[in-house]
Design a protein around this motif. Structure first.
Motif, PDB file in Angstrom:
ATOM      1  N   ALA A 186       0.853  -1.191   0.000  1.00  0.00           N
ATOM      2  CA  ALA A 186       0.000   0.000   0.000  1.00  0.00           C
ATOM      3  C   ALA A 186       0.888   1.239   0.000  1.00  0.00           C
ATOM      4  O   ALA A 186       1.970   1.239   0.581  1.00  0.00           O
ATOM      5  CB  ALA A 186      -0.906   0.002   1.221  1.00  0.00           C
ATOM      6  N   THR A 187       0.405   2.261  -0.645  1.00  0.00           N
ATOM      7  CA  THR A 187       1.143   3.519  -0.679  1.00  0.00           C
ATOM      8  C   THR A 187       0.165   4.684  -0.656  1.00  0.00           C
ATOM      9  O   THR A 187      -0.986   4.547  -1.070  1.00  0.00           O
ATOM     10  CB  THR A 187       2.040   3.618  -1.931  1.00  0.00           C
ATOM     11  N   SER A 188       0.649   5.790  -0.176  1.00  0.00           N
ATOM     12  CA  SER A 188      -0.137   7.018  -0.260  1.00  0.00           C
ATOM     13  C   SER A 188       0.567   8.017  -1.176  1.00  0.00           C
ATOM     14  O   SER A 188       0.172   9.174  -1.251  1.00  0.00           O
ATOM     15  CB  SER A 188      -0.334   7.624   1.135  1.00  0.00           C
ATOM     16  N   LYS A 189       1.587   7.535  -1.885  1.00  0.00           N
ATOM     17  CA  LYS A 189       2.343   8.408  -2.781  1.00  0.00           C
ATOM     18  C   LYS A 189       1.400   9.057  -3.794  1.00  0.00           C
ATOM     19  O   LYS A 189       0.607   8.380  -4.440  1.00  0.00           O
ATOM     20  CB  LYS A 189       3.420   7.608  -3.504  1.00  0.00           C
ATOM     21  N   LYS A 190       1.480  10.367  -3.884  1.00  0.00           N
ATOM     22  CA  LYS A 190       0.660  11.180  -4.789  1.00  0.00           C
ATOM     23  C   LYS A 190      -0.832  11.117  -4.458  1.00  0.00           C
ATOM     24  O   LYS A 190      -1.665  11.428  -5.295  1.00  0.00           O
ATOM     25  CB  LYS A 190       0.888  10.770  -6.247  1.00  0.00           C
ATOM     26  N   LEU A 191      -1.175  10.682  -3.254  1.00  0.00           N
ATOM     27  CA  LEU A 191      -2.576  10.582  -2.854  1.00  0.00           C
ATOM     28  C   LEU A 191      -2.796  11.320  -1.542  1.00  0.00           C
ATOM     29  O   LEU A 191      -1.916  11.367  -0.691  1.00  0.00           O
ATOM     30  CB  LEU A 191      -2.983   9.116  -2.664  1.00  0.00           C
ATOM     31  N   ARG A 192      -3.971  11.844  -1.384  1.00  0.00           N
ATOM     32  CA  ARG A 192      -4.387  12.450  -0.118  1.00  0.00           C
ATOM     33  C   ARG A 192      -5.767  11.895   0.194  1.00  0.00           C
ATOM     34  O   ARG A 192      -6.676  11.976  -0.624  1.00  0.00           O
ATOM     35  CB  ARG A 192      -4.460  13.976  -0.220  1.00  0.00           C
ATOM     36  N   PHE A 193      -5.915  11.331   1.361  1.00  0.00           N
ATOM     37  CA  PHE A 193      -7.185  10.750   1.760  1.00  0.00           C
ATOM     38  C   PHE A 193      -7.896  11.699   2.714  1.00  0.00           C
ATOM     39  O   PHE A 193      -7.384  12.001   3.785  1.00  0.00           O
ATOM     40  CB  PHE A 193      -6.966   9.398   2.444  1.00  0.00           C
ATOM     41  N   GLU A 194      -9.072  12.166   2.312  1.00  0.00           N
ATOM     42  CA  GLU A 194      -9.880  13.009   3.195  1.00  0.00           C
ATOM     43  C   GLU A 194     -10.471  12.153   4.316  1.00  0.00           C
ATOM     44  O   GLU A 194     -10.541  12.566   5.457  1.00  0.00           O
ATOM     45  CB  GLU A 194     -11.003  13.685   2.406  1.00  0.00           C
ATOM     46  N   THR A 195     -10.926  10.959   3.944  1.00  0.00           N
ATOM     47  CA  THR A 195     -11.490  10.008   4.899  1.00  0.00           C
ATOM     48  C   THR A 195     -10.930   8.630   4.573  1.00  0.00           C
ATOM     49  O   THR A 195     -10.363   8.419   3.495  1.00  0.00           O
ATOM     50  CB  THR A 195     -13.028   9.946   4.812  1.00  0.00           C
ATOM     51  N   LEU A 196     -11.129   7.674   5.462  1.00  0.00           N
ATOM     52  CA  LEU A 196     -10.677   6.312   5.178  1.00  0.00           C
ATOM     53  C   LEU A 196     -11.413   5.724   3.981  1.00  0.00           C
ATOM     54  O   LEU A 196     -10.863   4.907   3.249  1.00  0.00           O
ATOM     55  CB  LEU A 196     -10.856   5.411   6.394  1.00  0.00           C
ATOM     56  N   ASP A 197     -12.651   6.132   3.765  1.00  0.00           N
ATOM     57  CA  ASP A 197     -13.394   5.634   2.604  1.00  0.00           C
ATOM     58  C   ASP A 197     -12.749   6.059   1.289  1.00  0.00           C
ATOM     59  O   ASP A 197     -12.961   5.418   0.261  1.00  0.00           O
ATOM     60  CB  ASP A 197     -14.845   6.102   2.636  1.00  0.00           C
ATOM     61  N   ASP A 198     -11.971   7.139   1.304  1.00  0.00           N
ATOM     62  CA  ASP A 198     -11.254   7.584   0.101  1.00  0.00           C
ATOM     63  C   ASP A 198     -10.062   6.681  -0.205  1.00  0.00           C
ATOM     64  O   ASP A 198      -9.548   6.691  -1.316  1.00  0.00           O
ATOM     65  CB  ASP A 198     -10.742   9.018   0.269  1.00  0.00           C
ATOM     66  N   ASN A 199      -9.624   5.941   0.783  1.00  0.00           N
ATOM     67  CA  ASN A 199      -8.505   5.017   0.623  1.00  0.00           C
ATOM     68  C   ASN A 199      -9.072   3.701   0.094  1.00  0.00           C
ATOM     69  O   ASN A 199      -9.896   3.076   0.757  1.00  0.00           O
ATOM     70  CB  ASN A 199      -7.831   4.822   1.985  1.00  0.00           C
ATOM     71  N   PRO A 200      -8.662   3.260  -1.107  1.00  0.00           N
ATOM     72  CA  PRO A 200      -9.238   2.039  -1.685  1.00  0.00           C
ATOM     73  C   PRO A 200      -9.127   0.818  -0.773  1.00  0.00           C
ATOM     74  O   PRO A 200     -10.000  -0.046  -0.785  1.00  0.00           O
ATOM     75  CB  PRO A 200      -8.431   1.830  -2.967  1.00  0.00           C
TER      76      PRO A 200
END
Length: 104
Positions: A25-39
């Motif tokens: 898993a990575t968050s590179k180039k991603l910003r999660f507003e909520t956990l639901d935004d995280n696939p």
């Protein structure tokens, strides 16, 4: 592995076969507003809760890079484990299915 305490290592709890779901898993180039935004939390983990079957023990092992802005944070990992317990492990336990998670 040596840095993780014995309580953090996954061990079978019974005679059921283990299904290991291992992913990076990575968050590179991603910003999660909520956990639901995280696939991972919006789709994959909920699908395990919906489709897991009795007779198996489910282990989810999530690898991430050191320095990852989202995952490489001990307090966040603690919250993510709580989320997994509340939304996946506990509902499955009510049906007699064991589910565990580990972040490495």
């Amino acid at each position: 592995v040596a840095e993780r305490g014995a309580g953090e290592r996954l061990r079978p709890e019974g005679d059921d076969q283990v299904v290991a779901i291992v992913l990076g898993a990575t968050s590179k180039k991603l910003r999660f507003e909520t956990l639901d935004d995280n696939p991972l939390f919006g789709h994959l983990l909920p699908s395990i809760e919906r489709t897991a079957e009795a007779g198996f023990e489910y282990w989810v092992v999530i690898g991430y890079d050191m320095g990852d802005l989202f995952y490489d944070d001990a307090s966040r990992i603690k919250l993510l484990k709580k989320w997994f317990h509340r939304n996946v492990a506990t509902p499955l336990a009510e049906d007699g299915v064991i589910a565990k998670i580990s972040f490495v």
